[in-house]
Design an enzyme around this catalytic site. Sequence first.
Site, PDB file in Angstrom:
ATOM      1  N   ASP A  85     -29.493  30.721  -5.945  1.00 33.55           N
ATOM      2  CA  ASP A  85     -29.550  31.866  -6.856  1.00 33.55           C
ATOM      3  C   ASP A  85     -29.857  31.470  -8.293  1.00 33.55           C
ATOM      4  O   ASP A  85     -29.682  30.323  -8.705  1.00 33.55           O
ATOM      5  CB  ASP A  85     -28.237  32.652  -6.797  1.00 33.55           C
ATOM      6  CG  ASP A  85     -27.014  31.787  -7.115  1.00 33.55           C
ATOM      7  OD1 ASP A  85     -26.970  30.613  -6.688  1.00 33.55           O
ATOM      8  OD2 ASP A  85     -26.094  32.287  -7.789  1.00 33.55           O
ATOM      9  N   GLU A 107     -23.988  31.217  -5.818  1.00 34.50           N
ATOM     10  CA  GLU A 107     -23.094  30.219  -6.415  1.00 34.50           C
ATOM     11  C   GLU A 107     -22.668  30.639  -7.813  1.00 34.50           C
ATOM     12  O   GLU A 107     -21.528  30.405  -8.226  1.00 34.50           O
ATOM     13  CB  GLU A 107     -23.774  28.845  -6.467  1.00 34.50           C
ATOM     14  CG  GLU A 107     -22.835  27.699  -6.826  1.00 34.50           C
ATOM     15  CD  GLU A 107     -22.484  27.591  -8.302  1.00 34.50           C
ATOM     16  OE1 GLU A 107     -21.327  27.256  -8.620  1.00 34.50           O
ATOM     17  OE2 GLU A 107     -23.360  27.862  -9.152  1.00 34.50           O
TER      18      GLU A 107
END
Length: 393
Positions: free
Chosen positions: A80, A138
């Site tokens: 991400d 994350e």
Amino acid sequence: MEEKIKKLSEKYLERVMELRRELHQYPELGFDLFKTAEIVKKELDRIGIPYKSEIAKTGIVATIKANKPGKTVLLRADMDALPITEESRCTFKSTHDGKMHACGHDGHTAGLLGAGMILNELKDELSGTIKLLFQPAEEGPGGAKPMIDEGVLENPKVDAAFGCHVWPSVKAGHIAIKDGDMMTHTTSFDVIFQGKGGHASQPEKTVDPVIIACQAVTNFQNVISRNISTLRPAVLSCCSIHAGDAHNIIPDKLVLKGTIRTFDEGITDQIVDRMDEILKGLTTAYGASYEFLVDRMYPALKNDHELFVFSKNALEKILGKDCIEVMDDPVMGSEDFAYFGKQVPSFFFFVGINDEQLENENMLHHPKLFWNEKNLITNMKTLSQLAVEFLNK
């Protein structure tokens, strides 16, 4: 085997850099990594590595089965990006407004795909199973735990997990490693102060949440200096205050946001309890009320000692002893890779990207982050070496 890994890393580096550029142009946030996941799946199909997708919404686990039965090792990359508008000087900038790969996760994903290329070519010389885990979220709210909850550490059961992060303060070509505590347990908090608003010319008729919040911020800092041992690392930072919009109106409400970082969840408990006592006392004294919202996020990241010793020896073989930096102190940042360490022996390390191309060694989470993607060869070599050594030892 080290020479084979080095040669294959050189062979696949150009393709890995191409993948990194493509991923960089399409940053996505949290669990909504649909384009990112498509890029990863397309490449896994090209390599010929089977996978299971849509784990924790957009997570992927690819599996390489070696020629002979044996242990199972997991290699993890986060995918991400961040809600940042890119201002870097790279030629493959983000095409998604307000989103940027400002923490290097595009490199982590590309690097793990590169390790997959290497390990898939070497699988006939290995024993056991390699799981390549591509994780969403994350940066928040955290994708590791949902993936674990959906069974990524089972069938076959994982014996060890490895992960890494590009790190601007570490010299390019080097890695930094740490035994035991490496990154903190992180907690975020919101305090909502409810007072009584009114005209600024008549403050005596109000209950001013700004005054109360200022007192709270000052008193919170005393929690660390006066309630927590100086021998136990802890950080309490107030990072955002918002109340009202006018010059002459005392607001009804104020929202204070911040973070707590420790290596011990018991110490976090102490800090949160003391903060609540301070808030209760201040709001009672001023005639206000409050709501204290606490989000206990990722646990502390602790490297398994035996796996640290094993990894140090393995990494010295592939990079050379001079390129391994053993950290004296942990980092006060956090990582949800820590959830894997709660379940299986795990090892996490930092990959150096500090060279002439990097503008600032503190550039993670910065709109101008620009690093040399050739350093992805270190990701590829180290992750491949750790998997090979662990499976064949």
